[in-house]
Design a protein around this motif. Structure first.
Motif, PDB file in Angstrom:
ATOM      1  N   LYS A   1       5.094   3.598   2.476  1.00 22.48           N
ATOM      2  CA  LYS A   1       4.814   2.678   1.378  1.00 22.48           C
ATOM      3  C   LYS A   1       5.090   1.248   1.830  1.00 22.48           C
ATOM      4  O   LYS A   1       5.798   1.024   2.823  1.00 22.48           O
ATOM      5  CB  LYS A   1       5.663   3.027   0.151  1.00 22.48           C
ATOM      6  N   GLY A   2       4.508   0.299   1.135  1.00 23.79           N
ATOM      7  CA  GLY A   2       4.719  -1.092   1.480  1.00 23.79           C
ATOM      8  C   GLY A   2       3.802  -1.582   2.586  1.00 23.79           C
ATOM      9  O   GLY A   2       2.663  -1.149   2.727  1.00 23.79           O
ATOM     10  N   ARG A   3       4.336  -2.470   3.426  1.00 20.69           N
ATOM     11  CA  ARG A   3       3.529  -3.122   4.452  1.00 20.69           C
ATOM     12  C   ARG A   3       3.018  -2.135   5.499  1.00 20.69           C
ATOM     13  O   ARG A   3       1.866  -2.222   5.932  1.00 20.69           O
ATOM     14  CB  ARG A   3       4.342  -4.227   5.122  1.00 20.69           C
ATOM     15  N   LEU A   4       3.856  -1.179   5.930  1.00 22.51           N
ATOM     16  CA  LEU A   4       3.422  -0.234   6.958  1.00 22.51           C
ATOM     17  C   LEU A   4       2.261   0.623   6.447  1.00 22.51           C
ATOM     18  O   LEU A   4       1.296   0.878   7.188  1.00 22.51           O
ATOM     19  CB  LEU A   4       4.597   0.653   7.374  1.00 22.51           C
ATOM     20  N   ALA A   5       2.335   1.055   5.205  1.00 23.71           N
ATOM     21  CA  ALA A   5       1.238   1.827   4.625  1.00 23.71           C
ATOM     22  C   ALA A   5      -0.034   0.982   4.530  1.00 23.71           C
ATOM     23  O   ALA A   5      -1.144   1.481   4.727  1.00 23.71           O
ATOM     24  CB  ALA A   5       1.632   2.334   3.237  1.00 23.71           C
TER      25      ALA A   5
ATOM     26  N   GLY B   1       0.817  -1.206   0.000  1.00 26.52           N
ATOM     27  CA  GLY B   1       0.000   0.000   0.000  1.00 26.52           C
ATOM     28  C   GLY B   1       0.846   1.250   0.000  1.00 26.52           C
ATOM     29  O   GLY B   1       2.081   1.208   0.052  1.00 26.52           O
ATOM     30  N   VAL B   2       0.164   2.412  -0.058  1.00 25.00           N
ATOM     31  CA  VAL B   2       0.818   3.718   0.044  1.00 25.00           C
ATOM     32  C   VAL B   2      -0.020   4.574   0.982  1.00 25.00           C
ATOM     33  O   VAL B   2      -1.240   4.417   1.066  1.00 25.00           O
ATOM     34  CB  VAL B   2       0.959   4.411  -1.328  1.00 25.00           C
ATOM     35  N   ALA B   3       0.651   5.477   1.691  1.00 30.73           N
ATOM     36  CA  ALA B   3      -0.058   6.335   2.641  1.00 30.73           C
ATOM     37  C   ALA B   3       0.662   7.671   2.754  1.00 30.73           C
ATOM     38  O   ALA B   3       1.899   7.720   2.796  1.00 30.73           O
ATOM     39  CB  ALA B   3      -0.160   5.663   4.010  1.00 30.73           C
ATOM     40  N   MET B   4      -0.118   8.748   2.819  1.00 25.58           N
ATOM     41  CA  MET B   4       0.420  10.079   3.080  1.00 25.58           C
ATOM     42  C   MET B   4      -0.365  10.651   4.257  1.00 25.58           C
ATOM     43  O   MET B   4      -1.569  10.887   4.154  1.00 25.58           O
ATOM     44  CB  MET B   4       0.288  10.981   1.855  1.00 25.58           C
ATOM     45  N   ILE B   5       0.305  10.847   5.370  1.00 21.46           N
ATOM     46  CA  ILE B   5      -0.316  11.337   6.591  1.00 21.46           C
ATOM     47  C   ILE B   5       0.093  12.788   6.796  1.00 21.46           C
ATOM     48  O   ILE B   5       1.290  13.110   6.819  1.00 21.46           O
ATOM     49  CB  ILE B   5       0.093  10.500   7.818  1.00 21.46           C
ATOM     50  N   VAL B   6      -0.902  13.681   6.914  1.00 16.70           N
ATOM     51  CA  VAL B   6      -0.626  15.104   7.100  1.00 16.70           C
ATOM     52  C   VAL B   6      -0.772  15.449   8.575  1.00 16.70           C
ATOM     53  O   VAL B   6      -1.830  15.238   9.178  1.00 16.70           O
ATOM     54  CB  VAL B   6      -1.595  15.963   6.256  1.00 16.70           C
TER      55      VAL B   6
END
Length: 433
Positions: A358-362, A344-349
């Protein structure tokens, strides 16, 4: 509200609400379809729920015309009105799309896509015709936003697992194609994570064509703007959404793209008794405008819709009692997307800081955020239970395509049998004489 102060009536063509961010996981079989829908009558016990459609609104008389599932249409009077119809798939007049395309806006489509993909593997395993096999194992997805990237990532993951149970099918025999008219995918998470997402999908054998679109798909023959032509039984359309077109019949002020024009208090422009929120509303993004972004509007996503609902509820009661309205303001908290199991991908503001994962943590962030945002503890627990069982049990790869026509087999068994030839002979002789 106080007991007996008002009657709240909800009109919807379905008796349940679908949590749409989980539809890709429904298509992949990671979550049971029943666990991503919330029955309205169960979660709204103090409301009157009518299963039907509001076909028109008379603002002068303050009545809505409701067309139920069965029976004649009737008028429903109201004092205050909330417009929350959501969005539908944004489509274009592409030859063959209506006949061949599969959307991803409802749980029915998620279930249908899963069954359809597994049926294609069954077809490919059972045929000796190479053209039929190639067409069955080619999967085309149009749209590279969250819906498209997440769906192709989840479905490819499922198909890869399912291929282990077919003796003549390997992942290399399948062809997954993602098409987008833009120059990037996953624009919601920014250019860097979008580029990583593209490279990750390509590393899994998914072909991605940007700056192009689909010209036609008649009978499954897909023609792309860049000249590529393929035959496919599976064409998934996730190229954005648009407000429900029925809004044009309500006599409400609409924005340039068909959204209901609403003020920051979520009141429809020019009225003091109608509110709108969610994907069908054009709501000024107060937080973004304060930060210097001109003409910013709240994007159509769950992050805004869930928070707008709370402000809207308070403002309706304030309007009933003559209190001032509250403006809706929410700063973007980021975005998360799952691209298959453990990916996965994630952008936390956080204030002015953006954390990119990115990856498993996302992927954990994606599941954690949406798992907690899922309405009701009943559904939260069921979704987390599905995920927990998935850690220890293999993915289900059963196709239940017969669900789409459950009476077909019974009809074949119960339909009248043709009369035997022996019983027809006397009649034929008499006619001849």
């Amino acid at each position: 509200m106080r007991y007996g102060e008002a009657t709240v009536t909800v009109v919807d063509p379905r008796s349940y609400m679908t949590y749409q961010p989980f539809l890709p996981e429904v298509a992949a079989g990671s979550i049971s379809p029943r666990h991503v829908v919330v029955p309205l009558r169960r979660v709204l016990p103090k409301a009157e729920v009518l299963t039907g459609r509001v076909t028109s609104i008379d603002q002068d008389r303050k009545v809505a015309v409701v067309t139920p599932l069965v029976g004649e249409a009737y008028e429903l009077p109201f004092d205050y009105l909330v417009i929350a119809l959501g969005a539908v798939s944004r489509t274009f007049p592409i030859p063959g799309l209506a006949e061949q395309g599969i959307g991803m806006k409802g749980v029915e489509e998620g279930i249908g896509l899963r069954n359809h993909v597994l049926e294609q593997l069954d077809k490919a395993e059972s045929t000796t015709d190479e053209n039929v096999r190639r067409k069955a194992l080619t999967f085309v997805f149009v749209g590279g936003g969250f819906a498209g990237a997440e769906t192709i990532g989840e479905v490819e993951d499922m198909a890869r697992d399912a291929a282990k149970y077919y003796s003549s099918i390997k992942r290399e025999d399948m062809r997954f194609i993602l098409v987008d008219a833009a120059d990037k995918i996953l624009p919601e998470v920014g250019p860097k994570l979008g580029t990583w997402g593209k490279e990750h999908l390509e590393s899994r054998g998914i072909e991605i064509y940007l700056n192009t679109s689909m010209d036609s798909c008649v009978d499954g023959h897909v023609v792309l703007k860049n000249g590529l032509e393929v035959d496919s039984n599976t064409i998934v359309w996730t190229a954005g959404v648009k407000p429900n077109p029925v809004l044009a019949r309500y006599g409400l002020p609409l924005g340039p793209r068909g959204h209901v024009d609403a003020s920051p208090t979520l009141q429809v422009t020019g009225t003091d008794y109608i509110w709108a929120a969610g994907d069908n509303a054009q709501v000024p993004d107060v937080a973004a405008r304060k930060a210097g972004v001109e003409n910013a509007w709240c994007p159509p996503n769950a992050q805004h819709a869930l928070r707008q609902a709370k402000v809207l509820g308070d403002n309706v009661i304030s309007g009933m009692r003559g209190f001032p309205q509250t403006e809706y303001s929410h700063s973007n908290k980021g975005a998360v997307a799952g691209l298959g199991l453990h990916k996965g991908v994630a952008m936390i503001v956080m204030g002015k800081m953006k954390i990119k994962l990115k990856g498993r943590l996302a992927w954990y962030m994606h599941r954690g955020y949406h798992g907690m945002a899922m309405p009701t503890w009943n559904r939260k627990i069921r979704v987390f239970a599905d995920w927990t069982l998935g850690m220890f049990l293999k993915r289900e790869v059963v196709s239940l395509g017969a669900l789409e026509s459950p009476r077909e087999e019974f009809y074949e068994a119960a339909k009248p049998a043709p009369a035997p030839a022996a019983t027809q002979a006397p009649a034929q002789k008499a006619k001849a004489s």
